[in-house]
Motif scaffolding. Structure first.
Motif, PDB file in Angstrom:
ATOM      1  N   TYR B  29       0.562  -1.697  -0.336  1.00 18.60           N
ATOM      2  CA  TYR B  29       0.321   0.324   0.157  1.00 18.60           C
ATOM      3  C   TYR B  29       0.905   1.275   0.086  1.00 18.60           C
ATOM      4  CZ  TYR B  29      -3.513  -3.109   0.722  1.00 18.60           C
ATOM      5  OH  TYR B  29      -4.584  -4.382   0.086  1.00 18.60           O
ATOM      6  N   TYR B  31       2.293   2.807  -2.816  1.00 21.21           N
ATOM      7  CA  TYR B  31       2.003   3.380  -3.944  1.00 21.21           C
ATOM      8  C   TYR B  31       0.696   3.768  -4.932  1.00 21.21           C
ATOM      9  CZ  TYR B  31       1.397  -1.415  -5.058  1.00 21.21           C
ATOM     10  OH  TYR B  31       1.288  -2.518  -5.091  1.00 21.21           O
ATOM     11  N   ASP B  32       0.906   4.718  -5.802  1.00 22.47           N
ATOM     12  CA  ASP B  32      -0.090   5.098  -6.837  1.00 22.47           C
ATOM     13  C   ASP B  32       0.463   5.241  -7.575  1.00 22.47           C
ATOM     14  OD1 ASP B  32       0.797   7.225  -6.069  1.00 22.47           O
ATOM     15  OD2 ASP B  32      -0.984   8.174  -5.732  1.00 22.47           O
ATOM     16  N   ASN B  33       0.235   5.321  -9.113  1.00 20.58           N
ATOM     17  CA  ASN B  33       0.581   5.115 -10.365  1.00 20.58           C
ATOM     18  C   ASN B  33       1.319   7.187 -10.655  1.00 20.58           C
ATOM     19  OD1 ASN B  33       0.442   4.663 -12.788  1.00 20.58           O
ATOM     20  ND2 ASN B  33      -1.516   5.800 -13.445  1.00 20.58           N
ATOM     21  N   ARG B  69      -7.424   5.959   0.786  1.00 16.45           N
ATOM     22  CA  ARG B  69      -7.096   5.371  -0.306  1.00 16.45           C
ATOM     23  C   ARG B  69      -8.146   4.229  -1.409  1.00 16.45           C
ATOM     24  NH1 ARG B  69      -1.312   3.840  -1.543  1.00 16.45           N
ATOM     25  NH2 ARG B  69      -2.164   1.632  -2.895  1.00 16.45           N
ATOM     26  N   GLY B  72      -5.574   2.894  -5.555  1.00 10.66           N
ATOM     27  CA  GLY B  72      -4.133   4.010  -5.699  1.00 10.66           C
ATOM     28  C   GLY B  72      -4.170   3.403  -7.204  1.00 10.66           C
ATOM     29  N   THR B  73      -4.607   4.147  -7.919  1.00 11.52           N
ATOM     30  CA  THR B  73      -4.809   4.563  -9.320  1.00 11.52           C
ATOM     31  C   THR B  73      -4.363   5.829  -9.724  1.00 11.52           C
ATOM     32  OG1 THR B  73      -7.200   5.147  -9.479  1.00 11.52           O
ATOM     33  CG2 THR B  73      -6.143   2.159  -9.658  1.00 11.52           C
ATOM     34  N   SER B  79      -2.808   9.621  -2.445  1.00 11.62           N
ATOM     35  CA  SER B  79      -3.436   8.178  -2.205  1.00 11.62           C
ATOM     36  C   SER B  79      -2.289   7.964  -1.536  1.00 11.62           C
ATOM     37  CB  SER B  79      -3.853   7.816  -2.819  1.00 11.62           C
ATOM     38  OG  SER B  79      -3.114   6.630  -3.795  1.00 11.62           O
ATOM     39  N   SER B  89      -7.211   1.917   3.503  1.00 14.48           N
ATOM     40  CA  SER B  89      -7.488   0.748   2.247  1.00 14.48           C
ATOM     41  C   SER B  89      -9.391   0.962   2.279  1.00 14.48           C
ATOM     42  CB  SER B  89      -6.751  -0.238   2.304  1.00 14.48           C
ATOM     43  OG  SER B  89      -7.862  -0.211   1.157  1.00 14.48           O
ATOM     44  N   SER B 138     -10.631   1.855 -10.816  1.00 12.11           N
ATOM     45  CA  SER B 138     -10.701   2.352  -9.776  1.00 12.11           C
ATOM     46  C   SER B 138     -12.269   2.474  -8.472  1.00 12.11           C
ATOM     47  CB  SER B 138     -10.686   3.633 -10.066  1.00 12.11           C
ATOM     48  OG  SER B 138     -11.344   4.075 -11.409  1.00 12.11           O
TER      49      SER B 138
END
Lengths: 462, 462
Positions: B29, B31-33, B69, B72-73, B79, B89, B138
């Motif tokens: 958890y 990271y995101d894009n 979040r 996470g996109t 996020s 989450s 998402s």
């Protein structure tokens, strides 16, 4: 009483032809369409954002309340200087700064009449969708302060959906810019929509960037009469399922129809207890197609008759007949603009009939049924104090009913002073306190339209 | 490090299968894009509004940051648990609570995927218009947190236009209800839209009342190729003048077309330097009529060819060909989602060509031109530090250009951590300070996604 230091400071930056101090002059700015009267101690007619900014700074220094007003057409008391101080009339900020046809944007000062925005946009095949019944004499600033809407909200939404950005002066005297000049934007918090509908309690709007919409080429209409409100409400649900829906979907209840029949029997068949007026816009072909589809959507067991109108004036004839009749039979009406989910309109009407019966009050209901936004009218004689008392008790129960049906207390008029006693029926104390903290962020000394929206003891009208 | 008192208090009301403390688990958890990595110290999977409320109260007590979040996109880092603490989450709050067909309302928990909302609405002839490219993976909560939009925003607007009300937990742990269940409502401040796009910095959304829209029956499409971007931009202005406009209006620039031609020469004529992909929806008849009208609106001296598509997949073929090609030629792209007024698109593209030339960078642009929302891509090799440096300098100038053209820095991605260094190019310090006071009203101890949106020194990604 305004401090002499305040007045001499004011004179330094506001030219003498831009304010009134004489109580006789000020009295003209004491009222709005709520029929309450609160004379301000001073009326100021700013011409620029900078003047407003300087003024608010000064008011903050002297702790003088400031209540902005457009043309005073609001019905909820939002523009009344209830705690005295300044009535800030925006009526001289009437410049349309830019009509940007390629981007469908119009930038305007707040004192411009809604109608004049339409006049400026129309030659370019554009319009600004918010259409309160006061459009000919209410201002853009006032429309924004209340998130005004009207019959076309069912297709186009309300003011909230048609403003891209604002210039405004907050309670510290600082100037802010909100939103953007484009139709998309997510930079920071959405302060634009926070100001829309905030009734002058957060900031004074001095410029607005309006989003314009292409004008439809053609309009058509349908009327439909029903045996009862249940079948009428079913038809409304059916109509609203269509992707290309009506541009207006208005309703008259059995009380309204009885009144109309008493004067113009030809408008409504004797058996009709609910009427729909359906407007359709688009290209000529689209209007034809949609009319056909919606005529089908009107069909059910309770339908008495439905037909296309030959011209658009014909469509609104029943509604237009009603207003003067209402004035004739009752010198005062309590006109509420509650909203319920469409599926609850029947329960609302049944409840209203029971309540008005119980409290022995004349009750007539009509309005924007496509949004579930019904104007509930209690027709009373203001000189009959016992009737007025019964009406207030009834109103209290009507609001309880609305909340119970998952509705909201106001669809387009706002809270102002008229509905603040009821706001905690809809909002929790936590939510109200949060809103008050938000107000504090904008207006730390509570000088902007103090006392409005939130629950408090009502002051007596002069 | 989380205090042991915090953890033992947490264990009392959150079941052990609803949180992670092991760093290895937490890392999933991190990271995101945005491709940055910030591991949280704890991941919690709440199931109810009450759990969120209790948790936020506890976090406030221990001054622990909480970053909500969805999946996470997001591309802006919104996020990421940048300051450690809790990653909240929402992925287990996946109940669609109600599909209310008569009122066209869907009530949902925030962890439901956008796509699953569509699946639930579709059998009833309804849909929820927000259509980010991540729709299949998402969440509604994430869509709301960023006011997500996509190609259909040109007709339907973004998330902001399709949410009636929210349940949320503010930074005090208190639960608020915003908005209403009806399509009109002006009771108190518009907190719904204030929360939409606030990227988890004001409140944790735990339930959303979505406004559904009737599904169009038919879709059609047009493609048009232009000799240059000037004539293409003129066509866009012409197209947008139509009352019944396109449901999507997408653009590929000359760089995009060169890339596409290198692989699929049949998709774009050699002389084409700008392409429009135009989608139209409605009834079958409407699609026919509008296609005819928009085909006319495409005509001008710079048009090379315009034609209706036989099927809708054909329409998007060029766009779909582009994405893998971009990945092939550059392992990393800096993808911005700036917006300019439509009339300024040509100036934007000219400016971008000059800047990318000056900084010796590959630049490809495409996107939602009907909203002026252009995805500006700088294609770089992340291992080439000097190229990265040039790209950052170029980006800075691109943002200056956007502001100069009356545009906005983000149309749909948001600010998060990625763009906060630039936000003061668009917002004045007064406006930023006001927004920070608004945040304080919601989150007095700054525990909700601290550090996001507003300018501050960036923390280094782990």
């Amino acid at each position: 009483m305004l401090a002499s230091g305040f007045i001499s400071a004011l004179e330094k930056f506001i030219p003498s032809d831009q304010y009134y101090l004489d109580p006789a002059d000020c009295y003209a700015y004491a009222y709005d369409n709520s029929r309450k009267i609160f004379p301000p101690e001073c009326v100021i007619f700013p011409q620029t954002t900078e003047e407003v900014s300087q003024l608010i700074s000064l008011c903050r220094l002297y702790q003088v309340p400031v209540t902005a007003r457009g043309r005073g057409t609001g019905t909820a008391g939002g523009s009344l200087a209830e705690q005295g101080g300044i009535a800030l009339s925006m009526e001289r900020m009437t410049r349309i700064i830019r009509v940007d046809v390629a981007n469908r944007v119009l930038v305007t000062e707040p004192g411009v009449l809604n109608e004049n925005v339409q006049f400026a946009a129309k030659p370019h095949g554009l319009f600004w969708p918010p259409d309160p019944s006061s459009a000919a004499y209410s201002t853009v600033g006032g429309n924004i302060a209340t998130s005004a809407g009207g019959p076309h909200a069912v297709k186009y939404g309300t003011t909230r959906d048609h403003v891209l950005g604002l210039t405004a002066v907050i309670g510290t005297g600082e100037i802010i810019q909100t939103g953007c000049y484009t139709t998309k934007g997510v930079v920071g918090y959405d302060l634009t929509r926070l100001l829309i509908g905030s009734e002058g309690t957060l900031a004074i709007i001095t410029e607005a960037t309006l989003k314009l919409t292409p004008l439809p080429v053609a309009k058509g209409g349908l009327t439909a009469h029903y045996r009862d409100s249940v079948s009428c409400a079913h038809a409304v649900v059916n109509i609203m399922r269509h992707a290309q829906g009506p541009s207006a979907l208005e309703f008259l209840d059995t009380g309204s129809l009885s009144l109309i029949r008493s004067r113009n029997p030809e408008i409504a068949p004797a058996a009709s207890h609910a009427m729909l007026m359906i407007e359709i816009d688009g290209t000529t072909k689209e209007v034809e197609n949609i009319t056909e589809q919606l005529l089908l959507a009107c069909q059910n067991d309770g339908l008495l008759e439905a037909s296309a109108c030959t011209d658009i004036d014909q469509l609104w004839k029943a509604r237009k007949t009603l207003s003067p009749l209402l004035r004739d039979i009752a010198p005062k009406k309590i006109n509420e603009d509650i909203v319920v989910p469409i599926s609850q309109v029947t329960n609302l009407l049944t409840g209203l009939a029971q309540l008005s019966n119980h409290y022995k009050l004349k009750n007539v209901n009509f309005g924007h049924i496509g949004n579930g936004n019904i104007h509930v009218n209690l027709l009373i004689d203001p000189d009959d104090s016992r009737e007025l008392e019964r009406a207030n008790a009834c109103l209290n129960e009507i609001f309880d009913l609305v909340i119970q049906l998952q509705g909201t207390l106001s669809g387009e008029h706002g809270i102002g002073s008229e509905k603040r006693a009821y706001i905690n029926k809809e909002l929790s104390s936590t939510t109200i306190e949060l809103m008050q903290r938000v107000k504090q962020a904008f207006d730390p000394d509570n000088i902007l339209n103090p006392g409005k929206i939130f629950p408090q003891a009502s002051l007596s009208s002069k």
